[in-house]
Design a protein around this motif. Structure first.
Motif, PDB file in Angstrom:
ATOM      1  N   ARG A  24      11.078 -50.377  -9.382  1.00 29.47           N
ATOM      2  CA  ARG A  24      11.086 -51.474 -10.352  1.00 29.47           C
ATOM      3  C   ARG A  24      12.074 -51.192 -11.483  1.00 29.47           C
ATOM      4  N   ILE A  52      19.938 -50.908  -3.307  1.00 29.24           N
ATOM      5  CA  ILE A  52      19.288 -51.930  -4.127  1.00 29.24           C
ATOM      6  C   ILE A  52      18.889 -53.135  -3.285  1.00 29.24           C
ATOM      7  N   ARG A  57       9.843 -57.600  -2.970  1.00 27.37           N
ATOM      8  CA  ARG A  57       9.423 -58.954  -2.595  1.00 27.37           C
ATOM      9  C   ARG A  57       8.213 -58.909  -1.664  1.00 27.37           C
ATOM     10  N   VAL A 101      15.687 -51.885 -10.206  1.00 24.64           N
ATOM     11  CA  VAL A 101      16.008 -53.325 -10.171  1.00 24.64           C
ATOM     12  C   VAL A 101      16.226 -53.861 -11.584  1.00 24.64           C
ATOM     13  N   ARG A 106      19.517 -55.842 -13.074  1.00 24.18           N
ATOM     14  CA  ARG A 106      19.389 -57.197 -13.608  1.00 24.18           C
ATOM     15  C   ARG A 106      19.818 -57.270 -15.073  1.00 24.18           C
ATOM     16  N   GLN A 120      16.217 -66.064  -6.336  1.00 21.90           N
ATOM     17  CA  GLN A 120      16.577 -64.972  -5.437  1.00 21.90           C
ATOM     18  C   GLN A 120      16.041 -63.626  -5.920  1.00 21.90           C
ATOM     19  N   SER A 121      15.941 -63.457  -7.242  1.00 27.11           N
ATOM     20  CA  SER A 121      15.442 -62.188  -7.784  1.00 27.11           C
ATOM     21  C   SER A 121      13.919 -62.131  -7.811  1.00 27.11           C
ATOM     22  N   GLU A 178      15.007 -54.436  -3.271  1.00 28.08           N
ATOM     23  CA  GLU A 178      14.589 -55.799  -3.607  1.00 28.08           C
ATOM     24  C   GLU A 178      13.729 -56.401  -2.501  1.00 28.08           C
ATOM     25  N   ARG A 200      12.397 -68.676  -1.623  1.00 29.29           N
ATOM     26  CA  ARG A 200      12.990 -67.570  -0.883  1.00 29.29           C
ATOM     27  C   ARG A 200      12.465 -67.537   0.557  1.00 29.29           C
TER      28      ARG A 200
END
Length: 324
Positions: free
Chosen positions: A7, A67, A75, A10, A14, A139-140, A71, A275
């Motif tokens: 986490r 990465i 998800r 990411v 970001r 998307q994120s 991700e 998504r």
């Protein structure tokens, strides 16, 4: 390797490699994130970022590959949490949507009202942004749904379903010369400065294309992302407004004349998307159907199995979408 380290990784990406900003977004300390990043790199045996002194500059090639995997993992963890929540209570949870001002201000209010009456225990959040920002938020995993019209190439990794068709209108003060004409032409409109959307918002690219195809170069005097702001400047006499037809309120905009422009500019299709692989809760299917009644739960579940946007478009060939 710890989940928290993933986490943190990411969050750093970001926040444009800014560890302090990443720490602030996660309500933790900068030294704590730096330490966990260092431990993760030591465990993996590779550097995830290039550095200039103590500052991160960019991801390394292996970091960019890692990465992507991280991700996906996060998800799927989120899907597991959602699945558990659905099992515990299918009428309680959260729903977040990213869209433009026009959709949030004019298309969504009646839908939100019905949804809140049906699901009072679901927390609903609406985020406004540009098409690029909307795509990035979905998307994120920052939001669940995207509702958008423009720049659909940004949403290729999402399941985007057609909701309705909307047309444009021209807005002028009551005493404006255009208000006296019958059916408008592009030449009529191009004689006056334009007040319209920023490029990339609410069908602006098709508007530009229409003038270009007619070999006209109107003066764009003012642009905004907000139809209410556009109407304000039309009232000030800065130019002729071109907005989505749904943005005209007969009660609040009595001092403006709405002129049909559906024959001047191509229609636009607004879509809702999420998504690929995302677990949808029952109330999420219900929200989609409230927004677009033809997108029933059964139809959306069928679409979830599709792999391309072409398959989705083929499903709706011959289907008459609502027009606004």
């Amino acid at each position: 390797m710890k989940l928290q380290q993933l986490r943190y990784l990411v969050a750093i990406v970001r926040n444009n490699m800014n560890i302090s900003a990443a720490a602030e977004s996660l309500y933790t300390s900068q030294p704590g994130i730096s330490k966990q990043l260092r431990l993760l790199e030591e465990e993996l045996g590779v550097e995830l970022f290039n550095r200039n002194g103590k500052h991160l500059t960019e991801m390394t090639p292996i970091g960019r590959q890692i990465i992507i995997k991280v991700e996906i993992i996060l998800r799927e963890i989120n899907n597991i949490q959602i699945l558990a929540e659905e099992y515990r209570d299918d009428r309680r949870g959260s729903l977040s949507i990213a869209t433009t001002h026009t959709q949030a201000r004019y298309a969504l209010p009646p839908v939100v009202k019905l949804f809140r009456e049906r699901y009072p225990a679901v927390t609903l959040q609406i985020h406004q942004g540009s098409p690029t920002q909307i795509a990035e938020m979905v998307q994120s995993g920052e939001v669940d749904f995207a509702i958008a019209t423009e720049s659909l190439e940004l949403f290729e990794d999402l399941v985007m379903m057609p909701c309705y068709v909307w047309q444009r209108c021209v807005l002028v003060p009551c005493e404006h010369p255009l208000a006296e004409l019958g059916q408008l032409t592009l030449q009529d409109v191009a004689r006056y400065p334009l007040v319209t959307y920023v490029f990339g918002f609410t069908g602006r690219s098709q508007l530009d294309e229409a003038f270009r195809n007619a070999q006209l170069r109107p003066v764009v005097a003012f642009t905004a992302t907000d139809a209410d702001v556009i109407k304000t400047y039309v009232r000030l006499g800065m130019g002729v407004g071109i907005v989505a037809r749904m943005a005209y309120d007969p009660r609040q905009d009595q001092d403006l004349v709405r002129l049909d422009a559906g024959h001047l500019f191509a229609a636009n299709v607004t879509r809702i998307g999420f998504r690929r692989g995302m677990f949808l809760r029952c109330y999420m299917y219900d929200f989609i159907e409230l927004f677009a009644p033809h997108l029933t739960k059964e139809r959306v579940r069928m679409i979830e199995r599709f792999q391309t946007s072409e398959e989705i478009d083929a499903l709706f060939e011959g289907v008459e979408l609502p027009v606004f």
